[in-house]
Design an enzyme around this catalytic site. Structure first.
Site, short mmCIF file in Angstrom:
data_model
loop_
_atom_site.label_atom_id
_atom_site.label_comp_id
_atom_site.label_asym_id
_atom_site.label_seq_id
_atom_site.Cartn_x
_atom_site.Cartn_y
_atom_site.Cartn_z
N HIS A 1 0.82 -1.22 0.00
CA HIS A 1 0.00 0.00 0.00
C HIS A 1 0.85 1.27 0.00
O HIS A 1 0.35 2.36 0.23
CB HIS A 1 -0.92 -0.03 1.24
CG HIS A 1 -2.13 0.83 1.12
ND1 HIS A 1 -2.37 1.88 1.98
CD2 HIS A 1 -3.18 0.81 0.27
CE1 HIS A 1 -3.51 2.47 1.66
NE2 HIS A 1 -4.02 1.84 0.63
N ASP B 1 14.69 11.76 -9.75
CA ASP B 1 16.01 12.28 -9.40
C ASP B 1 16.05 12.56 -7.89
O ASP B 1 15.89 11.63 -7.11
CB ASP B 1 16.35 13.52 -10.23
CG ASP B 1 16.50 13.19 -11.71
OD1 ASP B 1 16.75 12.00 -12.03
OD2 ASP B 1 16.36 14.10 -12.55
N LYS C 1 2.82 4.53 -1.15
CA LYS C 1 2.56 5.53 -2.20
C LYS C 1 3.76 6.49 -2.22
O LYS C 1 3.77 7.52 -1.55
CB LYS C 1 1.27 6.30 -1.90
CG LYS C 1 0.09 5.44 -1.47
CD LYS C 1 -0.41 4.52 -2.55
CE LYS C 1 -1.46 3.55 -2.02
NZ LYS C 1 -2.67 4.17 -1.53
#
Length: 595
Positions: free
Chosen positions: A206, A213, A208
């Site tokens: 889960h 860079d 995120k």
């Protein structure tokens, strides 16, 4: 302070009992003649932490340790950044455009970690932006993608098929890695008979996390159409924060080590190269290996933080209290290699970390510079006064890693009386521990959650259509607990309600007593529910700042989220849209750990 020494040829053991900064704690140090093993700086640091893991007192949160939440460095790596380098996005469209622009202009690396990648036109354009970066750099930009195996494989047109053009672009190059995490709990009969969508309740990746860079983005949003258009979430962008980006890149790669790999063939074949197969091998062995891999990452960065703090202490930038010692010493020019495995094991310290740091006759300056140099791009120079601190936290309860849970619970315990906390979750299924801390802490709370209509499951077919009612039932139970503890005046519930929109935001904002702007915020993937702490792989950051402009931006974000809300009252619960069928209330007790 009292000290006791034991000496043997060439080795001195010092046990120090502190009565100032950490009353009653014991600090242990190894000395070799007049030298100190630099790794023991970390061991000592761990000893202090081990002795001080009790609930931090608010009296410790003074300016002498940098900021009011400095105790966080006991639990998580600390990254010092400038508040001016942090950007807060408001809308899903802003998020999508930022992902595309950053991807298209990336030169060194692109890292995408989410539950899944959708299969629509917007997602196709996002993949196209990554391909553009690859073409511009002759496939030299490193691309690492981490998705969930089950969610990413749902349906014929899925995350795997969406990534085929990217696979074709790299044509087997090791510059592209696509990993799909599979929970070890989905095996045997469960894997064979649980249908699509329902098999996702067992556990997923889960995280995120998005890196381009040295730009790092953290959010609770997935990579699909709704999250780019009309599903409100939170999004924080850290510019020019290479070390922070490195940490999360390493986390993604670490999870990738015990995940399936999507290889470049027309059948979208998956291979697994780990030591223990997630659903065909030994479950406990898989979990143990995963735990060791992730914990090695955390420990390595805690060690780096400890040595960085030594350098900053030498230069007078941080106090001895921040360092965790009440009396300090000169540092060594060589490493003590005779630390016993038993001592390292006792402290939970990975001996390989010590071995990796060993070098002959390295000077104090050179030793600390090895670690400080990684942060110079973020800090510019070690004499700079930083105004913002970032603490990444990881939650993988399935593997026994509960860093985020401990930090979140401790925050809730220690918010000073008179603080105002905005607590946000798209799915109100808060754990019993968190609920207890909310109603027992003296802080005022504004809790923002989805209205039934703004719940992502609203209007779904079959049982899924009743999931909003599950959250309503849990919300009603919490409201009764608030009344039972006589906290109705200072704990308020608010529903996000906006025509045509759903709500997926999560995190916290803390306004300290007497302050009109927040000085702390949590943001990331956890929903603070049972499955977040026990089933899924989660990550978030605690951001603490003294930068007035960043504080204002956080305040503006909080106000923006509250713009489309209504206060939940006893009258709200009487409305037909808040009705909960009796059978839903009954089954909630049995299924709430899966939602």
């Amino acid at each position: 302070m009292s000290c006791a020494y034991m000496q043997s040829p060439g080795l001195v053991w010092c046990s120090t009992t502190c009565t100032s900064s950490y009353p009653g704690s014991t600090i242990c140090m190894f000395f070799v003649q007049d030298q100190v093993f630099p790794g023991v700086i970390y061991l000592t640091y761990l000893c202090v932490l081990t002795c001080c893991m009790n609930r931090p007192k608010n009296t410790e949160m003074g300016t002498k340790v940098g900021h009011e939440f400095s105790w966080l460095s006991r639990y998580a790596p600390e990254f010092c950044v400038k508040g001016e380098n942090i950007e807060i996005l408001e809308t899903p469209t802003d998020f999508y455009q930022k992902l595309k622009s950053e991807a298209k202009n990336a030169q060194k690396r692109i890292v995408l970690a989410a539950l899944y990648l959708g299969n629509g036109g917007l997602e196709e354009d996002l993949v196209g932006s990554v391909i553009d970066a690859a073409k511009k750099t002759d496939n030299n930009v490193k691309v690492d993608i981490l998705l969930d195996y089950v969610r990413g494989s749902r349906g014929e047109n899925n995350s795997k098929t969406m990534l085929k053009p990217l696979i074709d672009q790299y044509n087997g190059s090791d510059k592209l890695t696509i990993s799909l995490y599979h929970t070890p709990k989905l095996r045997g009969l469960l894997k064979k008979y649980l249908p699509a969508r329902w098999n996702e309740v067992i556990g997923v990746a889960h995280l995120k996390v998005f890196i381009f860079d040295d730009t790092f983005i953290i959010s609770g949003a997935n990579l699909s159409n709704d999250y780019f258009v009309n599903r409100q979430d939170r999004y924080m962008v850290f510019h020019d924060c290479g070390q922070l980006a490195d940490y999360f890149h390493q986390l993604v790669n670490t999870v990738g080590m015990f995940s399936f790999q999507l290889v470049s063939d027309t059948n979208q074949k998956l291979t697994y190269n780990g030591d223990h197969h997630p659903f065909e091998g030994d479950e406990n062995a898989f979990k143990k290996g995963a735990q060791e891999s992730v914990m090695a990452l955390i420990k390595r960065h805690l060690a780096q933080n400890a040595l960085t703090n030594v350098k900053l202490f030498q230069e007078g930038i941080i106090s001895k209290t921040k360092l965790g010692l009440s009396n300090f010493f000169q540092y060594s020019t060589s490493f003590l290699t005779s630390i016993s495995n038993a001592a390292l094991s006792l402290l939970g310290f990975d001996k390989s970390i010590v071995e990796n740091y060993e070098s002959s006759q390295i000077s104090t300056h050179e030793m600390t510079q090895n670690f400080i140099s990684q942060t110079t791009s973020d800090k510019q120079n070690t004499n700079c006064k930083f105004d913002t601190w970032v603490y990444p936290t990881i939650q993988m309860g399935l593997f026994g890693i509960r860093q985020d849970e401990v930090v979140t619970e401790t925050l809730m315990k220690t918010f000073p009386k008179g603080s105002t906390v905005s607590f946000t979750t798209g799915y109100f299924n808060v754990t019993d521990k968190y609920c207890y801390e909310v109603v027992n802490n003296a802080a005022n709370y504004n809790i923002l959650l989805s209205s039934p209509e703004a719940n992502g499951f609203f209007g779904s077919k079959g049982f899924s259509g009743y999931i909003p009612a599950v959250y309503i039932h849990l919300c009603k139970k919490f409201s009764k607990k608030v009344a039972l503890y006589n906290r109705k005046e200072d704990i308020s519930l608010w529903e996000y309600i906006r025509d045509g929109w759903t709500f997926h935001g999560k995190g916290m904002f803390c306004y300290l007593p007497g302050e009109k702007l927040p000085s702390m915020s949590l943001i990331g993937s956890p929903n603070f529910g049972l499955r977040s702490v026990s089933r899924d792989l989660e990550a978030q950051v605690v951001v603490v700042t003294k930068n007035p402009k960043l504080q204002q931006r956080l305040h503006d974000e909080q106000n923006y989220l509250m713009k489309h809300t209504r206060k939940i009252t006893s009258e709200t619960f009487q409305q037909p849209r808040y009705n909960v069928p009796r059978w839903v209330a009954f089954v909630t007790f049995f299924i709430k750990r899966y939602f």
